[in-house]
Motif scaffolding. Structure first.
Motif, PDB file in Angstrom:
ATOM      1  N   GLN A 129     -11.054 -18.948 -12.151  1.00 45.27           N
ATOM      2  CA  GLN A 129     -10.592 -17.689 -11.572  1.00 45.27           C
ATOM      3  C   GLN A 129     -11.088 -16.506 -12.391  1.00 45.27           C
ATOM      4  OE1 GLN A 129      -9.248 -17.313  -8.732  1.00 45.27           O
ATOM      5  NE2 GLN A 129      -8.435 -15.231  -8.786  1.00 45.27           N
ATOM      6  N   GLN A 131     -13.718 -16.400 -14.323  1.00 47.86           N
ATOM      7  CA  GLN A 131     -15.171 -16.311 -14.135  1.00 47.86           C
ATOM      8  C   GLN A 131     -15.485 -15.668 -12.784  1.00 47.86           C
ATOM      9  OE1 GLN A 131     -17.580 -17.087 -16.404  1.00 47.86           O
ATOM     10  NE2 GLN A 131     -18.935 -16.113 -14.918  1.00 47.86           N
ATOM     11  N   ARG A 132     -14.747 -16.030 -11.754  1.00 49.93           N
ATOM     12  CA  ARG A 132     -14.942 -15.466 -10.424  1.00 49.93           C
ATOM     13  C   ARG A 132     -14.727 -13.947 -10.455  1.00 49.93           C
ATOM     14  NH1 ARG A 132     -11.000 -18.371  -7.196  1.00 49.93           N
ATOM     15  NH2 ARG A 132     -12.407 -20.128  -7.439  1.00 49.93           N
ATOM     16  N   LYS A 133     -13.650 -13.503 -11.124  1.00 52.66           N
ATOM     17  CA  LYS A 133     -13.368 -12.071 -11.218  1.00 52.66           C
ATOM     18  C   LYS A 133     -14.409 -11.370 -12.084  1.00 52.66           C
ATOM     19  CE  LYS A 133      -8.518 -12.003 -10.195  1.00 52.66           C
ATOM     20  NZ  LYS A 133      -7.656 -10.867 -10.064  1.00 52.66           N
ATOM     21  N   ARG A 134     -14.881 -12.043 -13.118  1.00 53.24           N
ATOM     22  CA  ARG A 134     -15.911 -11.466 -13.982  1.00 53.24           C
ATOM     23  C   ARG A 134     -17.208 -11.268 -13.190  1.00 53.24           C
ATOM     24  NH1 ARG A 134     -16.543 -15.354 -17.974  1.00 53.24           N
ATOM     25  NH2 ARG A 134     -14.317 -15.225 -18.344  1.00 53.24           N
ATOM     26  N   ASP A 135     -17.515 -12.232 -12.325  1.00 56.77           N
ATOM     27  CA  ASP A 135     -18.730 -12.134 -11.509  1.00 56.77           C
ATOM     28  C   ASP A 135     -18.638 -11.016 -10.474  1.00 56.77           C
ATOM     29  OD1 ASP A 135     -19.728 -14.260 -12.918  1.00 56.77           O
ATOM     30  OD2 ASP A 135     -19.313 -15.761 -11.347  1.00 56.77           O
ATOM     31  N   ARG A 136     -17.442 -10.652 -10.040  1.00 60.35           N
ATOM     32  CA  ARG A 136     -17.280  -9.591  -9.052  1.00 60.35           C
ATOM     33  C   ARG A 136     -17.437  -8.207  -9.650  1.00 60.35           C
ATOM     34  NH1 ARG A 136     -11.706 -11.704  -6.487  1.00 60.35           N
ATOM     35  NH2 ARG A 136     -12.483 -13.548  -5.408  1.00 60.35           N
ATOM     36  N   ARG A 137     -17.265  -8.071 -10.969  1.00 54.95           N
ATOM     37  CA  ARG A 137     -17.334  -6.771 -11.617  1.00 54.95           C
ATOM     38  C   ARG A 137     -18.741  -6.194 -11.518  1.00 54.95           C
ATOM     39  NH1 ARG A 137     -14.991  -8.128 -17.150  1.00 54.95           N
ATOM     40  NH2 ARG A 137     -13.059  -9.011 -16.414  1.00 54.95           N
ATOM     41  N   ALA A 138     -18.787  -4.901 -11.348  1.00 55.16           N
ATOM     42  CA  ALA A 138     -20.085  -4.208 -11.340  1.00 55.16           C
ATOM     43  C   ALA A 138     -20.468  -3.936 -12.786  1.00 55.16           C
ATOM     44  CB  ALA A 138     -19.999  -2.917 -10.541  1.00 55.16           C
ATOM     45  N   ASP A 139     -21.671  -4.332 -13.148  1.00 57.02           N
ATOM     46  CA  ASP A 139     -22.146  -4.075 -14.521  1.00 57.02           C
ATOM     47  C   ASP A 139     -22.754  -2.690 -14.588  1.00 57.02           C
ATOM     48  OD1 ASP A 139     -21.367  -6.488 -15.525  1.00 57.02           O
ATOM     49  OD2 ASP A 139     -23.236  -7.515 -14.988  1.00 57.02           O
TER      50      ASP A 139
END
Length: 141
Positions: A129, A131-139
């Motif tokens: 979960q 990791q999923r939220k981390r992947d959704r973040r805009a860098d």
């Protein structure tokens, strides 16, 4: 109709200890609405009845405490148009209530700990979960 109520194998309420009162039912009716006493109030003195086994009396009084008035349990039935049907409904409801009050208490819950596999699955799901939220973040770097 003049036999007692069989609550359990050891507890039978004699018909002589049951009191029935009849009155007029509320609600709409036809020509016989003002003459038919079809509502039934069935009363049973749980606190002072010799038919209740002593080992069961305290349990029944505790479980029925919010329904008792001076140790007397009263059931009203007026859902049917016929007095006989209301009498049977009141007796069935009284039997069900007394049977529920006489039932033995459920076994106590034994405290247990989560297994190692359950802990690992929970932690793995948390990592997925996050990791999923981390992947959704805009860098924005």
């Amino acid at each position: 109709m003049d036999d007692g109520l069989r609550v359990t194998d050891r507890w039978v309420v004699p018909a002589g200890e049951l009191r029935e009162r009849f009155s007029r039912s509320s609600g709409p009716g036809g020509q016989g609405v003002n003459t038919a006493d079809s509502r039934v109030e069935l009363s049973y003195d749980v606190a002072n009845s010799p038919a209740v086994p002593e080992w069961l009396r305290s349990r029944a009084l505790d479980r029925l405490a919010n329904r008792l008035v001076d140790g007397v349990l009263t059931i009203a039935a007026s859902e049917h148009r016929a007095q006989l049907a209301n009498r049977e409904a009141a007796r069935a409801r009284m039997t069900a209530l007394l049977r529920e009050a006489a039932a033995p208490p459920p076994p106590t819950r034994r405290a247990t700990r989560p297994s190692r596999g359950a802990k690992e699955r929970r932690l793995a799901e948390k990592k997925r979960q996050s990791q999923r939220k981390r992947d959704r973040r805009a860098d924005d770097d």
